[in-house]
Design a protein around this motif. Structure first.
Motif, PDB file in Angstrom:
ATOM      1  N   ASN A  94      -3.527 -15.329  -7.475  1.00 28.32           N
ATOM      2  CA  ASN A  94      -3.791 -13.881  -7.407  1.00 28.32           C
ATOM      3  C   ASN A  94      -2.552 -13.109  -6.963  1.00 28.32           C
ATOM      4  N   LEU A  95      -1.865 -13.617  -5.948  1.00 29.19           N
ATOM      5  CA  LEU A  95      -0.673 -12.915  -5.454  1.00 29.19           C
ATOM      6  C   LEU A  95       0.397 -12.876  -6.539  1.00 29.19           C
ATOM      7  N   LYS A 110       6.366  -6.253 -11.997  1.00 31.22           N
ATOM      8  CA  LYS A 110       6.970  -5.405 -10.952  1.00 31.22           C
ATOM      9  C   LYS A 110       8.462  -5.729 -10.794  1.00 31.22           C
ATOM     10  N   ILE A 146       0.087 -13.121  -9.838  1.00 26.92           N
ATOM     11  CA  ILE A 146      -0.304 -12.244 -10.954  1.00 26.92           C
ATOM     12  C   ILE A 146      -0.147 -10.781 -10.547  1.00 26.92           C
ATOM     13  N   SER A 147      -0.468 -10.477  -9.279  1.00 28.56           N
ATOM     14  CA  SER A 147      -0.392  -9.078  -8.838  1.00 28.56           C
ATOM     15  C   SER A 147       1.032  -8.528  -8.889  1.00 28.56           C
ATOM     16  N   GLN A 148       2.040  -9.388  -8.858  1.00 30.42           N
ATOM     17  CA  GLN A 148       3.429  -8.902  -8.846  1.00 30.42           C
ATOM     18  C   GLN A 148       4.133  -9.065 -10.193  1.00 30.42           C
ATOM     19  N   SER A 198       4.479  -7.022  -0.508  1.00 33.13           N
ATOM     20  CA  SER A 198       3.843  -6.309  -1.606  1.00 33.13           C
ATOM     21  C   SER A 198       2.389  -6.735  -1.775  1.00 33.13           C
ATOM     22  N   THR A 199       1.946  -7.635  -0.922  1.00 37.29           N
ATOM     23  CA  THR A 199       0.620  -8.229  -1.118  1.00 37.29           C
ATOM     24  C   THR A 199      -0.122  -8.335   0.211  1.00 37.29           C
ATOM     25  N   THR A 248       0.823  -1.216   0.000  1.00 38.77           N
ATOM     26  CA  THR A 248       0.000   0.000   0.000  1.00 38.77           C
ATOM     27  C   THR A 248       0.858   1.268   0.000  1.00 38.77           C
ATOM     28  N   SER A 305      -5.696 -17.911  -4.084  1.00 39.26           N
ATOM     29  CA  SER A 305      -4.876 -16.906  -3.407  1.00 39.26           C
ATOM     30  C   SER A 305      -3.455 -16.894  -3.993  1.00 39.26           C
ATOM     31  N   ASN A 314      -3.665 -14.466 -18.287  1.00 40.80           N
ATOM     32  CA  ASN A 314      -2.953 -15.052 -17.140  1.00 40.80           C
ATOM     33  C   ASN A 314      -3.150 -16.553 -16.963  1.00 40.80           C
TER      34      ASN A 314
END
Ligand code: GLA
Length: 387
Positions: free
Chosen positions: A196-197, A204, A199-201, A183-184, A166, A193, A305
């Motif tokens: 998702n984690l 980056k 893919i979110s990074q 970062s998550t 955040t 879960s 993804n």
């Protein structure tokens, strides 16, 4: 020469995923025993970290944090000595806010005092959470504070920030002095879960590297739904061994710290095999700690993804290549070498070592197209050879 701390992503074990509030010195000592006797320390897992819920709800008259005497009757120095005698390093937990996430005292406005106390107890690693942060104070300032306090407390302490990605953390965390940064949001012990984690990074990769690693949260490998916290574990989950292996490979190649979270006393042979995979650990611990870049297949072939490749350039010129299949069916996935900077005309082929089976797969030119199991991956270490 000893390796400087956090040159590469830290590896260890943390109490939160399985035990949450239900921690005590006997369990911690047993985990230390397992880390040594089952080969985890030798494989690189050196930090044993006590997460939230270790203290009393009030500081003492001098403002010091007090270990809960029922959970830790011999105090923290005793636990830390036990851990150190095993050849491990000792980690603890606090929070940038007034309280920890579970409601115990946080280090806000006690940063320098707490850092000294941690040093006195022989702490080598501090996870620093973000709950109950006073709204008017930027988190950036609070991480800078604790970082300075730790750097000047008289003991070398790895600083593991945890503000869940955040407040623009990617922009300021490296200069704050933290060695890793979450970062998550919190991982849960299920496939959704994990994916998702990860893919979110993706994308980056500029924001991880030596001395400041992107921490995608602790591993759920081998938990199989066994957590006393419904949020993390039992009510929602568990994964197959295939899914845990994919999770481990993702975290390894993406350069996340490898902090185990299962009950090591109950780890199955399959769990141990995944957590102790030497080739995957070597990729994670590569000295240059470069972020992995993503190669996506043509968007009209797969759903977003569902299938992709991660490539991490290694210090010796090899490439670590992970080909991932998040879909529900087995797939042949093709990797074109062109996408990694190897045109056919270069006269270069790749000798591939399979990091999961340990097999040598031979030399490949132009492309590699393995069949990848559903929710699975193929990870190879590629060595360039002239044709
Ligand atoms: C937060 C962190 C978790 C764990 C808990 C403890 O949710 O993200 O990793 O430390 O707090 O309360």
């Amino acid at each position: 020469m000893n390796k400087p701390i956090a040159l590469t992503p830290p590896m260890g074990w943390n109490s939160w995923n399985t035990f949450t509030w239900d921690i005590n010195e006997k369990m911690i000592c047993e985990m230390a025993d397992r880390m040594v006797e089952d080969g985890y320390l030798e494989a690189g897992y050196e930090y044993l970290v006590i997460d939230d819920c270790w203290s009393l709800k009030q500081r003492d008259a001098d403002g010091n944090l007090v270990p809960d005497p029922e959970k830790f009757p011999h105090g923290m120095k005793w636990v830390s000595d036990y851990v150190h005698e095993k050849g491990l390093k000792f980690g603890m937990y606090s929070c940038a806010g007034t309280h920890t996430c579970a409601g115990y005292p946080g280090s806000f406005e006690h940063e320098f005092q707490d850092a000294k106390k941690f040093a006195e107890w022989g702490v080598d690693y501090l996870k620093y959470d973000y709950c109950f942060k006073p709204r008017q104070i930027p988190g950036e300032i609070l991480y800078k504070r604790m970082s300075l306090a730790l750097k000047n407390c008289g003991r070398e302490i790895l600083f593991a920030a945890c503000n869940w990605g955040t407040d623009g953390v990617y922009d300021w965390i490296r200069s704050s002095g933290a060695h890793t940064y979450r970062s998550t949001g919190d991982i849960q012990d299920n496939w959704e879960s994990i994916t998702n984690l990860a893919i979110s990074q993706m994308g980056k990769e500029p924001y991880t590297g030596n001395f400041c690693h992107n921490d995608m949260d602790m591993l759920v490998v081998g938990m199989h739904g066994a957590s006393n916290d419904g949020f993390i574990g039992s009510k929602i989950g568990g994964c197959t061994d295939q899914e845990y292996l994919t999770h481990f490979a993702l975290w390894a190649i993406m350069g996340s710290p490898l902090i185990m979270g299962c009950d090591l006393r109950k780890a199955s042979e399959e769990t141990k095999k995944t957590l102790l995979n030497k080739d995957l650990i070597a990729i994670n611990q590569d000295l240059e700690s470069r972020g992995a870049y993503v190669i996506k297949p043509l968007p009209d072939v797969y759903n977003e993804n569902e299938a992709f490749t991660l490539v991490k350039p290694l210090a010796d010129g090899d490439l670590a290549i992970g080909i991932f299949n998040f879909s529900d069916t087995q797939r042949e996935l093709s990797l074109e070498f062109w996408d990694m900077g190897i045109p056919y005309a270069a006269g270069v082929s790749l000798a591939l070592h399979d990091c999961i089976t340990g097999e040598e797969l031979g030399e490949f030119t132009e492309r590699f197209a393995p069949v990848v199991p559903s929710h699975g991956c193929v990870v190879v270490r590629a060595h360039l050879v002239e044709k």
